[in-house]
Design a protein around this motif. Structure first.
Motif, PDB file in Angstrom:
ATOM      1  N   CYS A   1      -5.247   0.977  -3.087  1.00 20.42           N
ATOM      2  CA  CYS A   1      -5.773   0.449  -4.328  1.00 20.42           C
ATOM      3  C   CYS A   1      -4.601   0.663  -5.184  1.00 20.42           C
ATOM      4  CB  CYS A   1      -6.807   1.265  -4.856  1.00 20.42           C
ATOM      5  SG  CYS A   1      -6.539   3.201  -5.011  1.00 20.42           S
ATOM      6  N   GLU A   2      -3.514   1.307  -5.035  1.00 17.77           N
ATOM      7  CA  GLU A   2      -2.151   1.433  -5.831  1.00 17.77           C
ATOM      8  C   GLU A   2      -1.345   0.484  -5.725  1.00 17.77           C
ATOM      9  OE1 GLU A   2      -1.067   5.481  -5.460  1.00 17.77           O
ATOM     10  OE2 GLU A   2      -2.666   6.314  -6.524  1.00 17.77           O
ATOM     11  N   THR A   3      -1.538  -0.501  -4.523  1.00 19.12           N
ATOM     12  CA  THR A   3      -0.332  -1.438  -4.020  1.00 19.12           C
ATOM     13  C   THR A   3      -0.825  -2.747  -4.629  1.00 19.12           C
ATOM     14  OG1 THR A   3      -1.315  -1.732  -2.097  1.00 19.12           O
ATOM     15  CG2 THR A   3       0.198  -0.187  -1.948  1.00 19.12           C
ATOM     16  N   GLU A   4       0.356  -3.622  -4.723  1.00 23.22           N
ATOM     17  CA  GLU A   4      -0.320  -4.802  -4.939  1.00 23.22           C
ATOM     18  C   GLU A   4      -0.121  -5.575  -3.703  1.00 23.22           C
ATOM     19  OE1 GLU A   4       2.853  -7.029  -7.509  1.00 23.22           O
ATOM     20  OE2 GLU A   4       3.071  -5.238  -8.658  1.00 23.22           O
ATOM     21  N   HIS A   5      -0.616  -6.642  -3.833  1.00 21.75           N
ATOM     22  CA  HIS A   5      -0.992  -7.360  -2.670  1.00 21.75           C
ATOM     23  C   HIS A   5      -0.388  -8.499  -2.205  1.00 21.75           C
ATOM     24  CE1 HIS A   5      -4.129  -4.422  -2.526  1.00 21.75           C
ATOM     25  NE2 HIS A   5      -4.616  -5.186  -3.449  1.00 21.75           N
ATOM     26  N   VAL A   6       0.011  -9.212  -1.052  1.00 16.61           N
ATOM     27  CA  VAL A   6       0.595 -10.244  -0.599  1.00 16.61           C
ATOM     28  C   VAL A   6      -0.358 -10.836   0.267  1.00 16.61           C
ATOM     29  CG1 VAL A   6       2.626 -11.566   0.646  1.00 16.61           C
ATOM     30  CG2 VAL A   6       3.063  -9.801  -0.794  1.00 16.61           C
ATOM     31  N   VAL A   7      -1.031 -12.007  -0.050  1.00 16.59           N
ATOM     32  CA  VAL A   7      -1.891 -12.800   0.809  1.00 16.59           C
ATOM     33  C   VAL A   7      -1.092 -13.802   1.656  1.00 16.59           C
ATOM     34  CG1 VAL A   7      -3.940 -14.419   0.712  1.00 16.59           C
ATOM     35  CG2 VAL A   7      -3.722 -12.746  -1.121  1.00 16.59           C
ATOM     36  N   MET A   8      -1.446 -13.309   3.069  1.00 12.13           N
ATOM     37  CA  MET A   8      -0.927 -14.170   4.076  1.00 12.13           C
ATOM     38  C   MET A   8      -2.206 -15.015   4.648  1.00 12.13           C
ATOM     39  SD  MET A   8       0.791 -13.203   7.636  1.00 12.13           S
ATOM     40  CE  MET A   8       2.397 -12.913   6.924  1.00 12.13           C
ATOM     41  N   GLN A   9      -1.925 -16.404   4.599  1.00 11.91           N
ATOM     42  CA  GLN A   9      -3.055 -17.055   5.292  1.00 11.91           C
ATOM     43  C   GLN A   9      -3.106 -16.961   6.815  1.00 11.91           C
ATOM     44  OE1 GLN A   9      -2.037 -21.025   3.644  1.00 11.91           O
ATOM     45  NE2 GLN A   9      -3.267 -20.528   1.534  1.00 11.91           N
ATOM     46  N   TYR A  10      -4.324 -17.464   7.465  1.00 12.98           N
ATOM     47  CA  TYR A  10      -4.453 -17.401   8.846  1.00 12.98           C
ATOM     48  C   TYR A  10      -3.636 -18.122   9.641  1.00 12.98           C
ATOM     49  CZ  TYR A  10      -8.718 -14.534   9.052  1.00 12.98           C
ATOM     50  OH  TYR A  10      -9.860 -13.819   9.045  1.00 12.98           O
TER      51      TYR A  10
ATOM     52  N   LYS B   1       4.489  -3.811  -0.680  1.00 15.83           N
ATOM     53  CA  LYS B   1       2.989  -4.352  -1.151  1.00 15.83           C
ATOM     54  C   LYS B   1       2.403  -4.366   0.210  1.00 15.83           C
ATOM     55  CE  LYS B   1       4.711  -6.990  -4.710  1.00 15.83           C
ATOM     56  NZ  LYS B   1       4.963  -8.549  -5.160  1.00 15.83           N
ATOM     57  N   SER B   2       0.945  -4.235  -0.039  1.00 13.82           N
ATOM     58  CA  SER B   2       0.085  -4.668   1.128  1.00 13.82           C
ATOM     59  C   SER B   2       0.247  -6.153   1.351  1.00 13.82           C
ATOM     60  CB  SER B   2      -1.449  -4.250   0.720  1.00 13.82           C
ATOM     61  OG  SER B   2      -1.425  -2.770   0.536  1.00 13.82           O
ATOM     62  N   ILE B   3      -0.226  -6.544   2.795  1.00 16.36           N
ATOM     63  CA  ILE B   3      -0.618  -7.732   3.278  1.00 16.36           C
ATOM     64  C   ILE B   3      -2.185  -8.043   3.467  1.00 16.36           C
ATOM     65  CG2 ILE B   3      -0.048  -9.619   5.009  1.00 16.36           C
ATOM     66  CD1 ILE B   3       2.574  -7.847   5.319  1.00 16.36           C
ATOM     67  N   LEU B   4      -2.705  -8.945   3.007  1.00 15.74           N
ATOM     68  CA  LEU B   4      -3.915  -9.326   3.186  1.00 15.74           C
ATOM     69  C   LEU B   4      -3.940 -10.559   3.828  1.00 15.74           C
ATOM     70  CD1 LEU B   4      -5.545  -8.429  -0.237  1.00 15.74           C
ATOM     71  CD2 LEU B   4      -5.653  -7.250   1.428  1.00 15.74           C
ATOM     72  N   ILE B   5      -4.669 -10.672   5.079  1.00 13.90           N
ATOM     73  CA  ILE B   5      -4.883 -11.930   5.755  1.00 13.90           C
ATOM     74  C   ILE B   5      -6.247 -12.648   5.749  1.00 13.90           C
ATOM     75  CG2 ILE B   5      -4.619 -12.778   8.133  1.00 13.90           C
ATOM     76  CD1 ILE B   5      -3.185 -10.172   8.985  1.00 13.90           C
ATOM     77  N   LYS B   6      -6.181 -13.657   4.681  1.00 14.05           N
ATOM     78  CA  LYS B   6      -7.406 -14.411   4.616  1.00 14.05           C
ATOM     79  C   LYS B   6      -7.093 -15.797   4.100  1.00 14.05           C
ATOM     80  CE  LYS B   6      -7.888 -13.028  -0.311  1.00 14.05           C
ATOM     81  NZ  LYS B   6      -8.888 -12.118  -1.058  1.00 14.05           N
ATOM     82  N   GLY B   7      -7.782 -16.705   4.165  1.00 11.00           N
ATOM     83  CA  GLY B   7      -7.915 -18.158   3.656  1.00 11.00           C
ATOM     84  C   GLY B   7      -6.859 -18.814   4.226  1.00 11.00           C
ATOM     85  N   GLY B   8      -6.766 -19.957   3.856  1.00  8.74           N
ATOM     86  CA  GLY B   8      -6.115 -21.261   4.386  1.00  8.74           C
ATOM     87  C   GLY B   8      -6.729 -22.363   4.695  1.00  8.74           C
ATOM     88  N   ASP B   9      -5.910 -23.246   5.249  1.00  9.73           N
ATOM     89  CA  ASP B   9      -6.480 -24.729   5.748  1.00  9.73           C
ATOM     90  C   ASP B   9      -6.388 -24.715   7.235  1.00  9.73           C
ATOM     91  OD1 ASP B   9      -7.612 -26.985   5.228  1.00  9.73           O
ATOM     92  OD2 ASP B   9      -5.837 -27.932   4.842  1.00  9.73           O
ATOM     93  N   PHE B  10      -7.378 -23.985   7.977  1.00 12.67           N
ATOM     94  CA  PHE B  10      -7.329 -23.853   9.477  1.00 12.67           C
ATOM     95  C   PHE B  10      -8.600 -24.086  10.035  1.00 12.67           C
ATOM     96  CE2 PHE B  10      -9.008 -19.824   7.822  1.00 12.67           C
ATOM     97  CZ  PHE B  10      -9.829 -19.420   8.696  1.00 12.67           C
ATOM     98  N   GLU B  11      -8.799 -24.013  11.266  1.00 10.29           N
ATOM     99  CA  GLU B  11     -10.087 -23.879  12.076  1.00 10.29           C
ATOM    100  C   GLU B  11      -9.799 -23.087  13.455  1.00 10.29           C
ATOM    101  OE1 GLU B  11     -11.292 -27.946  12.508  1.00 10.29           O
ATOM    102  OE2 GLU B  11      -9.799 -28.472  14.048  1.00 10.29           O
TER     103      GLU B  11
ATOM    104  N   PHE C   1      -2.625  -5.240   6.561  1.00 18.03           N
ATOM    105  CA  PHE C   1      -1.569  -3.948   6.423  1.00 18.03           C
ATOM    106  C   PHE C   1      -1.530  -3.518   5.148  1.00 18.03           C
ATOM    107  CE2 PHE C   1      -0.524  -6.213  10.442  1.00 18.03           C
ATOM    108  CZ  PHE C   1      -0.740  -5.168  11.548  1.00 18.03           C
ATOM    109  N   LYS C   2      -1.187  -2.047   5.260  1.00 19.65           N
ATOM    110  CA  LYS C   2      -0.768  -1.522   4.004  1.00 19.65           C
ATOM    111  C   LYS C   2       0.601  -0.495   4.191  1.00 19.65           C
ATOM    112  CE  LYS C   2      -2.915   2.769   3.386  1.00 19.65           C
ATOM    113  NZ  LYS C   2      -1.853   3.666   3.057  1.00 19.65           N
ATOM    114  N   PRO C   3       1.429  -0.311   3.312  1.00 21.70           N
ATOM    115  CA  PRO C   3       2.419   0.489   3.317  1.00 21.70           C
ATOM    116  C   PRO C   3       2.014   1.944   3.575  1.00 21.70           C
ATOM    117  CG  PRO C   3       2.609  -0.509   1.182  1.00 21.70           C
ATOM    118  CD  PRO C   3       1.438  -0.908   1.991  1.00 21.70           C
ATOM    119  N   PHE C   4       2.608   2.599   4.474  1.00 21.89           N
ATOM    120  CA  PHE C   4       2.292   3.895   4.890  1.00 21.89           C
ATOM    121  C   PHE C   4       3.089   4.968   3.584  1.00 21.89           C
ATOM    122  CE2 PHE C   4       3.744   8.234   6.528  1.00 21.89           C
ATOM    123  CZ  PHE C   4       2.592   8.444   7.418  1.00 21.89           C
ATOM    124  N   GLY C   5       1.906   5.842   3.318  1.00 22.11           N
ATOM    125  CA  GLY C   5       2.278   6.764   2.144  1.00 22.11           C
ATOM    126  C   GLY C   5       1.870   6.268   0.608  1.00 22.11           C
TER     127      GLY C   5
END
Length: 135
Positions: free
Chosen positions: A27-36, A85-95, A19-23
């Motif tokens: 590319c101008e936002t910092e990111h927070v990585v949320m794992q799966y 900040k934007s949220i990127l969903i990726k990575g983690g220790d999952f299956e 997700f990214k913040p509206f407005g």
């Protein structure tokens, strides 16, 4: 020596990559990585309205482990919300329960059933494996 970390069960991947913040431009936002697995805890506890015990059983982890993952996810969501900040969903220790793919053209989720890729309204065949993509 600590015991090896157990992979967390994730039923389905999220429909989006984040997700990214509206407005604000992405590319101008910092990111927070949320794992799966963090995404999965929020989905199970908030969206599916399961108790933490039920969610822990579904992910095949202990309840205290689920609580730690869930609290980490809430902290990241709060940080992204308050700091824009934007949220990127990726990575983690999952299956995943099944083999999941995503079309590179239309971004639809595709599940593998009996060694055959099944998708609604996607025939491009240009797909990537979500597990290997997010390691």
């Amino acid at each position: 020596m600590p015991r090896p970390k157990k992979k967390r069960k994730v039923n389905n991947p999220p429909k989006m990559l984040g997700f990214k913040p509206f407005g604000i431009r992405f590319c101008e936002t910092e990111h927070v990585v949320m794992q799966y697995e963090e995404y999965e805890t929020v989905k199970l506890v908030i969206y599916d309205d399961l108790s933490q015990d039920e969610a822990a059983d579904q992910m095949e982890v202990s309840r205290p482990t689920l609580t730690r993952i869930y609290n980490s996810a809430l902290k990241k969501i709060g940080q992204a919300f308050v700091e824009g900040k934007s949220i990127l969903i990726k990575g983690g220790d999952f299956e995943f329960e099944e083999n999941w793919y995503k079309c590179k053209r239309c971004f639809k989720l595709i599940v593998e059933v009996d060694n055959d890729l099944k998708s609604d309204n996607c025939s491009s065949g240009d797909v990537h494996d979500l597990v290997n993509l997010n390691e």
